[in-house]
Design an enzyme around this catalytic site. Sequence first.
Site, PDB file in Angstrom:
ATOM      1  N   PHE A 117     -13.196 -18.901   8.573  1.00 42.26           N
ATOM      2  CA  PHE A 117     -14.518 -19.316   9.035  1.00 42.26           C
ATOM      3  C   PHE A 117     -15.507 -18.187   8.740  1.00 42.26           C
ATOM      4  CE2 PHE A 117     -17.827 -20.258  12.161  1.00 42.26           C
ATOM      5  CZ  PHE A 117     -18.000 -21.611  11.936  1.00 42.26           C
ATOM      6  N   ASP A 188      -7.074 -16.014  14.480  1.00 42.53           N
ATOM      7  CA  ASP A 188      -8.088 -16.883  15.086  1.00 42.53           C
ATOM      8  C   ASP A 188      -7.434 -18.258  15.277  1.00 42.53           C
ATOM      9  OD1 ASP A 188     -10.174 -18.676  15.559  1.00 42.53           O
ATOM     10  OD2 ASP A 188     -11.593 -17.593  14.278  1.00 42.53           O
ATOM     11  N   TYR A 213     -14.124 -24.837  23.368  1.00 42.71           N
ATOM     12  CA  TYR A 213     -14.975 -26.041  23.318  1.00 42.71           C
ATOM     13  C   TYR A 213     -14.482 -27.070  22.315  1.00 42.71           C
ATOM     14  CZ  TYR A 213     -17.062 -22.946  19.747  1.00 42.71           C
ATOM     15  OH  TYR A 213     -17.242 -22.076  18.711  1.00 42.71           O
ATOM     16  N   LYS A 214     -13.442 -26.738  21.538  1.00 39.07           N
ATOM     17  CA  LYS A 214     -12.933 -27.714  20.567  1.00 39.07           C
ATOM     18  C   LYS A 214     -11.823 -28.540  21.235  1.00 39.07           C
ATOM     19  CE  LYS A 214     -13.883 -24.587  16.680  1.00 39.07           C
ATOM     20  NZ  LYS A 214     -15.065 -25.191  16.084  1.00 39.07           N
ATOM     21  N   ARG A 360     -14.516 -34.589   7.492  1.00 38.79           N
ATOM     22  CA  ARG A 360     -13.506 -34.025   8.392  1.00 38.79           C
ATOM     23  C   ARG A 360     -13.290 -34.951   9.592  1.00 38.79           C
ATOM     24  NH1 ARG A 360     -14.276 -28.128  11.127  1.00 38.79           N
ATOM     25  NH2 ARG A 360     -15.915 -29.242  12.240  1.00 38.79           N
TER      26      ARG A 360
HETATM   27  C1  LIG Z   1     -12.370 -20.596  13.089  1.00 39.57           C
HETATM   28  C2  LIG Z   1     -13.649 -20.256  13.789  1.00 39.57           C
HETATM   29  N1  LIG Z   1     -13.934 -18.961  14.041  1.00 39.57           N
HETATM   30  C3  LIG Z   1     -15.087 -18.613  14.651  1.00 39.57           C
HETATM   31  C4  LIG Z   1     -16.023 -19.557  15.035  1.00 39.57           C
HETATM   32  C5  LIG Z   1     -17.295 -19.106  15.697  1.00 39.57           C
HETATM   33  O1  LIG Z   1     -17.258 -19.411  17.042  1.00 39.57           O
HETATM   34  P1  LIG Z   1     -18.477 -19.045  18.032  1.00 39.57           P
HETATM   35  O2  LIG Z   1     -19.653 -19.852  17.568  1.00 39.57           O
HETATM   36  O3  LIG Z   1     -17.991 -19.503  19.377  1.00 39.57           O
HETATM   37  O4  LIG Z   1     -18.726 -17.602  17.958  1.00 39.57           O
HETATM   38  C6  LIG Z   1     -15.757 -20.910  14.790  1.00 39.57           C
HETATM   39  C7  LIG Z   1     -16.729 -21.939  15.190  1.00 39.57           C
HETATM   40  O5  LIG Z   1     -16.571 -23.117  14.993  1.00 39.57           O
HETATM   41  C8  LIG Z   1     -14.546 -21.271  14.139  1.00 39.57           C
HETATM   42  O6  LIG Z   1     -14.256 -22.540  13.864  1.00 39.57           O
END
Ligand SMILES: Cc1ncc(COP(=O)(O)O)c(C=O)c1O
Length: 401
Positions: A117, A188, A213-214, A360
């Site tokens: 990400f 992560d 939140y997911k 998705r």
């Molecule tokens: C794999 C991954 N890492 C990091 C993040 C960033 O998360 P945040 O916006 O809570 O900092 C996301 C957000 O969707 C994500 O999917």
Amino acid sequence: MSDFAATKALFDLPPGLIYLDGNSLGPLPRAAAARVAQAVTAEWGQMLITGWNRGAGGPGWMAQPSLLGDRVGRLIGAAPGFTVLGDTLSIKVFQALAAALALCPDRRVILSDDGNFPSDLYMAQGLTALLGQGYALRVVAPGDVADAIGPDVAVLMLTEVDYRTGRRHDLPALTARAHAAGALAVWDLAHSAGALPVDVAGGLADFAVGCTYKYLNGGPGAPAFIYVAPRHADVAQPALSGWLGHESPFAFDLTYAPGPRIERMRVGTPPVLQMAALEAALDIWDGVDMAALRAASLALTDRFIAGVEAACPMLTLATPRAHDQRGSQVSFRFAHGYGAMQALIARGVIGDFRSPDIMRFGFTPLFIDAGDVDRAVAVIADVMGQRLWDNPAYQTRAAVT
Ligand SMILES: Cc1ncc(COP(=O)(O)O)c(C=O)c1O
């Protein structure tokens, strides 16, 4: 509880809508609205500041990041006492990475992949710029990660399940490879926690982070989590040395001293109302058997892939077919994917779009069943068969896709 008809009844979903986006924002647990209302009126309203010691139904708001952290910990294979909630996932990535680098002081390279990400990569870039001294981020293709773990790598930083394709890395194998090369592994779990069984302890992950939140359904803006392996918990140096990570926050010492174990990964004041919503969501999770969840998730995703491939030859599967190589989402590539997704949303099938061409769909047995999959496939077949993506109304991109 692994009776998924029963868990489905615990969510407040708009009638007629098929929600295949719980991998991005989980739906509202029915109990969350009342729990948040109680936190607002009875706790904030009546207890006022004494809520820090006696809110959250007794233990006090201040205890919630650790108490709820342990409940998330069960879902990722962590022993109690090594997972804590707070901040956003990007912040937790930074913390984990900084602490891991400090544990490997003779090396300078963070290794990651281009399926990660972007925020994780951005945080690594910010951290290396801040540290200077030759620290650098090296990014390779996902399939090249194992062979790129060389003697200069300090930290392997990966997202277990790719947010776009749903491809899953082998956490224990890559962690073992990192350890054999003298590096640490930061994982992560944003698209893993609540999506599939994770075993951070068995897989020997050094640090793990994720959001709530997911798949965990904690609500928009719910706090992130961080796990630190027991062997590092008392030595990990918190780069974000906020007062609530201090060994004695209410002594108000002028010099920072890290708190015991995972407490040191706390930073500042926790989000009390968000934690009230998350607590209601975790009440559902407390009874869920993760092996049963995984079996149900794979049955749903297999059914979806078979249905869509049979009806929509113009869509190309982007998700690996092998069960052990994927998470709980299915993605298809399609050049007009943005418009097609808007047409689906207009017909009550909610997924999302990730640039450049990924449609998705997330699957969560807690509230999605085989009937939903079949109905979604029928709508997708209709949208694709009628080329409904061509409608100009579906071409304008919103801020959030
Ligand atoms: C794999 C991954 N890492 C990091 C993040 C960033 O998360 P945040 O916006 O809570 O900092 C996301 C957000 O969707 C994500 O999917």
